[in-house]
Scaffold this motif. Structure first.
Motif, short mmCIF file in Angstrom:
data_model
loop_
_atom_site.label_atom_id
_atom_site.label_comp_id
_atom_site.label_asym_id
_atom_site.label_seq_id
_atom_site.Cartn_x
_atom_site.Cartn_y
_atom_site.Cartn_z
N MET A 1 0.96 -1.21 0.34
CA MET A 1 0.33 0.37 -0.16
C MET A 1 0.82 0.89 -0.23
N ALA A 2 2.35 0.78 0.46
CA ALA A 2 2.78 2.05 0.81
C ALA A 2 2.98 3.08 -0.77
N TYR A 3 3.99 1.73 -1.68
CA TYR A 3 3.94 1.94 -2.56
C TYR A 3 3.40 2.50 -3.45
N ASP A 4 1.92 2.13 -3.82
CA ASP A 4 1.00 2.12 -4.12
C ASP A 4 0.85 3.56 -3.74
N ARG A 5 0.63 4.04 -3.02
CA ARG A 5 0.08 5.58 -2.23
C ARG A 5 1.46 6.51 -2.70
N LEU A 6 2.39 5.97 -2.98
CA LEU A 6 4.48 6.68 -3.19
C LEU A 6 3.75 7.31 -4.60
N VAL A 7 2.82 6.32 -5.72
CA VAL A 7 2.88 6.35 -7.03
C VAL A 7 1.58 7.17 -7.24
N SER A 8 0.71 7.06 -5.90
CA SER A 8 -0.54 7.17 -6.07
C SER A 8 -0.19 9.57 -6.41
N ILE A 9 0.79 9.42 -5.34
CA ILE A 9 1.46 10.84 -5.74
C ILE A 9 2.17 11.77 -5.93
N PHE A 10 2.96 10.83 -6.18
CA PHE A 10 4.07 10.84 -7.10
C PHE A 10 3.89 11.26 -8.65
N GLN A 11 3.31 10.22 -8.76
CA GLN A 11 3.21 10.15 -10.49
C GLN A 11 1.50 9.40 -10.94
N PRO A 12 1.17 10.95 -10.39
CA PRO A 12 -0.23 10.93 -10.32
C PRO A 12 -0.87 10.69 -12.56
N LEU A 13 -0.41 10.92 -12.97
CA LEU A 13 -1.05 10.76 -14.67
C LEU A 13 0.11 9.60 -14.91
N GLN A 14 0.56 9.07 -14.56
CA GLN A 14 1.35 7.46 -15.13
C GLN A 14 0.38 6.12 -13.90
N TYR A 15 0.24 7.30 -13.45
CA TYR A 15 -0.26 5.42 -11.92
C TYR A 15 -1.07 4.76 -12.35
N HIS A 16 -1.17 4.80 -13.67
CA HIS A 16 -2.03 3.23 -14.28
C HIS A 16 -1.11 2.61 -14.81
N THR A 17 0.06 3.36 -15.15
CA THR A 17 0.67 2.71 -16.33
C THR A 17 1.60 1.99 -15.70
N VAL A 18 2.35 2.89 -13.95
CA VAL A 18 3.13 1.99 -13.19
C VAL A 18 2.35 0.66 -12.15
N MET A 19 1.20 1.13 -12.09
CA MET A 19 0.43 -0.01 -11.14
C MET A 19 -0.46 -0.77 -12.23
N THR A 20 0.15 -1.67 -12.64
CA THR A 20 -0.76 -2.35 -13.64
C THR A 20 -1.61 -3.11 -13.30
N PRO A 21 -2.47 -4.22 -13.86
CA PRO A 21 -2.95 -5.18 -12.63
C PRO A 21 -2.20 -6.06 -13.06
N GLN A 22 -0.93 -6.46 -13.89
CA GLN A 22 -0.08 -7.73 -13.64
C GLN A 22 1.20 -7.36 -12.17
N LYS A 23 1.32 -6.32 -12.49
CA LYS A 23 2.59 -5.59 -11.32
C LYS A 23 1.68 -6.00 -10.15
N VAL A 24 0.95 -5.29 -10.01
CA VAL A 24 -0.28 -5.55 -9.36
C VAL A 24 -0.62 -6.83 -8.46
N ARG A 25 -0.51 -7.05 -9.08
CA ARG A 25 -0.69 -9.29 -9.15
C ARG A 25 1.23 -9.96 -8.48
N GLN A 26 2.03 -9.14 -8.86
CA GLN A 26 3.38 -9.54 -9.30
C GLN A 26 3.31 -9.58 -7.10
N LEU A 27 3.05 -8.12 -7.25
CA LEU A 27 3.37 -7.18 -5.89
C LEU A 27 2.87 -8.08 -4.65
#
Length: 198
Positions: A1-27
């Motif tokens: 969750m901390a990584y998710d929050r970090l991406v959503s705050i620092f890269q809000p426009l790239q959030y869906h590119t960084v946090m793909t469903p595949q990456k979420v499954r891997q995490l």
């Protein structure tokens, strides 16, 4: 969750590119699989220790309690205890430091942000921070408790071992529930009614 929050705050426009469903499954796979494998190693090592005592003064069985039932100070017991210390470092302290570092970056961002961005960031992160602190304090309490429980009466041991598993899960619905407007509104109505009755 901390990584998710970090991406959503620092890269809000790239959030869906960084946090793909595949990456979420891997995490999620890493977050679930690594502790399971480590705990199986701990169970295996603990099961190899010869036991001389057979009474636990706790509600639930944990590694430290079983290790204390061993016959004296054997090499197997030392290896098991060292493995347990390594597990605490790998599964508790390292993640704790990584989450704290991510929230330090987020707090530094909040201090530089405008009022509206600051409020939105705080609303996004506060439930996770509270739950994380709650979990960390409960884990710290459990580690300290396991080191001093032999000096406490058995009734106190049973009560304290039960509290570790009871209090944190009971707080989670309250912490996440207060974030929702409807629940907050119901709580304020309940509080006004309680004050009116008394």
């Amino acid at each position: 969750m901390a990584y998710d929050r970090l991406v959503s705050i620092f890269q809000p426009l790239q959030y869906h590119t960084v946090m793909t469903p595949q990456k979420v499954r891997q995490l999620l796979l890493v977050a679930d699989l690594v502790p399971v494998v480590c705990i199986f190693g701990q169970v295996f090592l603990t099961s190899r220790i010869p036991l001389c005592k057979h009474t636990l003064h706790k509600i639930l069985c944990d590694n430290v309690s079983v290790s204390r039932l061993s016959c004296g100070d054997s090499i197997q017991s030392r290896v098991t205890n060292m493995y347990g210390v390594c597990l605490i470092i790998a599964l508790v302290i390292v993640p704790l430091l990584l989450v704290l570092l991510s929230y330090v970056r987020i707090i530094m961002f909040i201090l530089k942000a405008s009022g509206k961005a600051r409020q939105k960031t705080f609303e996004t992160c506060s439930p996770h921070i509270i739950v994380f602190v709650n979990f960390s304090l409960a884990t710290l309490f459990n580690v300290i408790y396991n080191r001093v429980n032999s000096y406490l009466p058995s009734e106190v041991n049973i009560f304290l071992s039960f509290m570790f598993f009871l209090v944190p899960p009971l707080l989670h619905p309250i912490i996440y529930g207060i974030k929702h407007q409807e629940i907050r509104h119901s709580l304020s109505k309940f509080q006004k009614r309680a004050i009116w009755i008394s």
